[in-house]
Motif scaffolding. Structure first.
Motif, mmCIF file in Angstrom:
data_model
loop_
_atom_site.group_PDB
_atom_site.id
_atom_site.type_symbol
_atom_site.label_atom_id
_atom_site.label_comp_id
_atom_site.label_asym_id
_atom_site.label_seq_id
_atom_site.Cartn_x
_atom_site.Cartn_y
_atom_site.Cartn_z
ATOM 1 N N VAL A 237 0.844 -1.203 0.000
ATOM 2 C CA VAL A 237 0.000 0.000 0.000
ATOM 3 C C VAL A 237 0.877 1.249 0.000
ATOM 4 O O VAL A 237 0.615 2.217 -0.732
ATOM 5 C CB VAL A 237 -0.944 -0.001 1.222
ATOM 6 N N ALA A 238 1.941 1.230 0.816
ATOM 7 C CA ALA A 238 2.860 2.368 0.858
ATOM 8 C C ALA A 238 3.517 2.594 -0.501
ATOM 9 O O ALA A 238 3.675 3.737 -0.950
ATOM 10 C CB ALA A 238 3.928 2.136 1.925
ATOM 11 N N ALA A 239 3.889 1.507 -1.171
ATOM 12 C CA ALA A 239 4.513 1.617 -2.487
ATOM 13 C C ALA A 239 3.562 2.222 -3.503
ATOM 14 O O ALA A 239 3.952 3.059 -4.333
ATOM 15 C CB ALA A 239 4.981 0.240 -2.962
ATOM 16 N N LEU A 240 2.311 1.814 -3.459
ATOM 17 C CA LEU A 240 1.300 2.349 -4.372
ATOM 18 C C LEU A 240 1.182 3.864 -4.222
ATOM 19 O O LEU A 240 1.168 4.611 -5.216
ATOM 20 C CB LEU A 240 -0.045 1.672 -4.083
ATOM 21 N N LEU A 241 1.161 4.329 -2.986
ATOM 22 C CA LEU A 241 1.027 5.762 -2.727
ATOM 23 C C LEU A 241 2.295 6.519 -3.115
ATOM 24 O O LEU A 241 2.230 7.597 -3.718
ATOM 25 C CB LEU A 241 0.705 5.988 -1.247
ATOM 26 N N THR A 242 3.448 5.955 -2.773
ATOM 27 C CA THR A 242 4.724 6.617 -3.071
ATOM 28 C C THR A 242 4.888 6.874 -4.557
ATOM 29 O O THR A 242 5.198 7.992 -4.984
ATOM 30 C CB THR A 242 5.904 5.757 -2.574
ATOM 31 N N LEU A 243 4.700 5.829 -5.350
ATOM 32 C CA LEU A 243 4.970 5.963 -6.779
ATOM 33 C C LEU A 243 3.880 6.728 -7.511
ATOM 34 O O LEU A 243 4.152 7.334 -8.552
ATOM 35 C CB LEU A 243 5.173 4.579 -7.406
ATOM 36 N N SER A 244 2.658 6.739 -6.990
ATOM 37 C CA SER A 244 1.611 7.560 -7.604
ATOM 38 C C SER A 244 2.005 9.031 -7.542
ATOM 39 O O SER A 244 1.940 9.761 -8.549
ATOM 40 C CB SER A 244 0.269 7.346 -6.894
ATOM 41 N N GLY A 245 2.420 9.471 -6.362
ATOM 42 C CA GLY A 245 2.818 10.868 -6.210
ATOM 43 C C GLY A 245 4.067 11.210 -6.985
ATOM 44 O O GLY A 245 4.142 12.255 -7.645
ATOM 45 N N ALA A 246 5.070 10.324 -6.914
ATOM 46 C CA ALA A 246 6.329 10.595 -7.607
ATOM 47 C C ALA A 246 6.132 10.639 -9.115
ATOM 48 O O ALA A 246 6.718 11.486 -9.803
ATOM 49 C CB ALA A 246 7.360 9.532 -7.245
ATOM 50 N N ALA A 247 5.297 9.745 -9.649
ATOM 51 C CA ALA A 247 5.094 9.680 -11.099
ATOM 52 C C ALA A 247 4.431 10.943 -11.635
ATOM 53 O O ALA A 247 4.765 11.414 -12.731
ATOM 54 C CB ALA A 247 4.258 8.449 -11.465
ATOM 55 N N VAL A 248 3.484 11.498 -10.885
ATOM 56 C CA VAL A 248 2.852 12.757 -11.307
ATOM 57 C C VAL A 248 3.909 13.843 -11.436
ATOM 58 O O VAL A 248 3.991 14.550 -12.444
ATOM 59 C CB VAL A 248 1.769 13.187 -10.298
ATOM 60 N N ARG A 249 4.739 13.986 -10.419
ATOM 61 C CA ARG A 249 5.732 15.063 -10.387
ATOM 62 C C ARG A 249 6.788 14.882 -11.476
ATOM 63 O O ARG A 249 7.173 15.824 -12.163
ATOM 64 C CB ARG A 249 6.394 15.109 -9.009
ATOM 65 N N TRP A 250 7.274 13.637 -11.611
ATOM 66 C CA TRP A 250 8.277 13.366 -12.654
ATOM 67 C C TRP A 250 7.727 13.720 -14.036
ATOM 68 O O TRP A 250 8.414 14.338 -14.845
ATOM 69 C CB TRP A 250 8.658 11.891 -12.637
ATOM 70 N N ALA A 251 6.494 13.300 -14.291
ATOM 71 C CA ALA A 251 5.939 13.431 -15.645
ATOM 72 C C ALA A 251 5.796 14.885 -16.076
ATOM 73 O O ALA A 251 5.945 15.202 -17.261
ATOM 74 C CB ALA A 251 4.593 12.717 -15.731
#
Length: 467
Positions: A237-251
């Motif tokens: 669950v933590a991984a799902l949240l971490t990468l969702s936020g990071a992917a938005v910012r990176w993109a």
């Protein structure tokens, strides 16, 4: 005191770290530049690109557990996971190059080409990165050594990230002679070759030491034991949240500086002199250096506060800084750089902590349920990460479209506000949620040491499978 068999030589840790440098050549290029490449170079509509991000990354996430289960059952003279580094290195490089090759096609054919190459790239990435990640769990039985190994891994990872952040835009400009399409094509040819060589080096410099035991393969039981593994569920669950936020910012990073910052191809003053330096590359490079610096605090943090507490506090502190970024004035580039550097410094130790915790979670599964499924445990965790990336990448493309984004045009105030939200508020909210979820992670460092000792006793009395 660690037994001699558990200790890893420094050169082997370095070799393992090179593999994540190879992975991040494409992982970070996709995260930082693929949406920009699709919208501003290849000519795809932002919503079309957003849908592609969702579907391709969901596919990537979907096949991760299958690759992990296959790797767990692989038997070769090189082990279960190392062979994939050799077998998949060249296909990974070739497909990565093809993704950015930019052939002359009609609009419809471009969409088809983007779908085929991106799906193939995600397939190749899963086939090499899932076994690479699981390899850390069988190189040594020591939790302490795996934490150290994880630190070396993420020095390599952020070294690769720094290379991409610092090199892509300048190389595209230099090698393309003003033609961005040609620039991306030549730049990615160079990086593809480098990724292949680095993966081969990792294959040659590492060794598997924990051998699989006689156990009837049963994918359903393996999945069942994972779903009952509370520490693993929390980390997923933590991984799902971490990468969702990071992917938005990176993109949206290139879009943020080009359209909101207005820094596209602009000269800047550095050390009192006016020079040509790409603002996006400088911003990303300083952030990557801060990440690297943060990694070196990992051993001290683990010793002083433990893995869980360090990860939870750093995640929440990083969230606070991301939210604060929203209030940085539009024209204050250097404040943006230093606020981002602080966020990156706080985040630096977290990937090493996360992946070290995954090895503890895999040990817990073997200790509690009697089934060692290292590859599947890592793959299923990566499923969550990549599903998070698919959510974040898709949100970035879709929300850009909703906010009225148009490539190479003056953006409306609504679009500019949308870029600010995507770059700071939304990632910050995901990070806050991640930090809260980690409160429920149940494995203390003392419990991990107990598990490690009891597993060592079990393994000493078991007969390994023949290689």
């Amino acid at each position: 005191m660690e037994p001699n068999s558990a200790k890893l030589p420094i050169w082997e840790k370095i070799g393992y770290g090179l593999g994540d440098a190879a992975s991040n050549i494409f992982f970070q290029t996709v995260n930082m530049f693929l949406l920009f490449y699709y919208t501003d170079v290849f000519g795809l509509n932002a919503k079309v690109a957003g849908t592609l991000f969702i579907l391709a990354r969901f596919w990537d996430a979907l096949i991760d557990p299958l690759v992990g289960a296959l790797a767990d059952r692989t038997r070769s003279r090189w082990g279960s996971y190392r062979p994939y580094l050799l077998w998949m290195a060249l296909p990974f490089g070739l497909i990565g190059y093809a993704t950015f090759a930019n052939p002359a096609l009609s609009d419809t054919a471009k969409i088809a080409y983007a779908y085929v190459t991106y799906f193939l790239l995600m397939t190749a990435y899963a086939a090499i990165n899932v076994p690479y990640s699981a390899l850390m769990g069988v190189m040594t039985p020591s939790s302490k050594e795996r934490t150290s190994l994880s630190s070396y891994r993420f020095v390599g990872a952020f070294g690769g990230q720094l290379l991409i952040a610092l090199g892509v835009i300048p190389l595209v400009r230099i090698l393309g002679h003003g033609d961005k399409a040609l620039g991306f094509k030549v730049t990615m040819a160079i990086f593809s070759l480098l990724a292949v060589l680095l993966f081969v080096a990792t294959f040659l410099m590492t060794k598997e030491r924990i051998k699989p035991h006689h156990e009837k393969p049963d994918f359903r039981k393996d999945i069942g034991s994972l779903l009952k593994n509370k520490p693993w569920v929390i980390m997923v669950v933590a991984a799902l949240l971490t990468l969702s936020g990071a992917a938005v910012r990176w993109a949206v990073t290139p879009h943020f500086f080009k359209y909101y910052g207005g820094y596209n191809d602009a000269a800047m003053h550095l050390f009192g002199r006016e020079i040509f330096l790409d603002h996006t590359s400088l911003f990303l490079s300083v952030g990557s250096l801060s990440f690297l610096l943060g990694i070196f605090f990992t051993p001290w943090l683990v010793h002083r506060f433990g893995k869980k507490n360090s990860l939870m506090v750093l995640t929440l502190a990083n969230a606070a800084v991301l939210l604060a970024f929203f209030f940085v004035p539009r024209g204050d580039f250097w404040t943006m750089v230093w606020v981002n550097a602080l966020a990156s410094l706080l985040a630096g130790p977290t990937p090493a902590l996360v992946w070290a915790i995954y090895t503890d979670v895999a040990d817990y599964g073997e200790w509690h349920f009697g089934r060692r499924t290292t590859g599947l445990a890592f793959a299923a965790a990566m499923f969550a990460q990549k599903f998070g990336m698919s959510i974040g990448g898709g949100l970035a493309g879709w929300l850009l479209g909703i906010y009225g984004f148009q490539a190479d045009a003056i953006q409306s105030e609504q679009t500019l506000m949308g870029l600010r939200v995507l770059f700071s508020i939304l990632p910050g909210v995901f990070a806050v949620a991640n930090g809260i979820v980690l409160i429920w992670y149940p494995l203390s460092d003392a419990m991990v040491r107990k598990i490690e000792e009891e597993l060592a006793e079990r393994r000493a009395g078991a007969s390994p499978d023949p290689a």
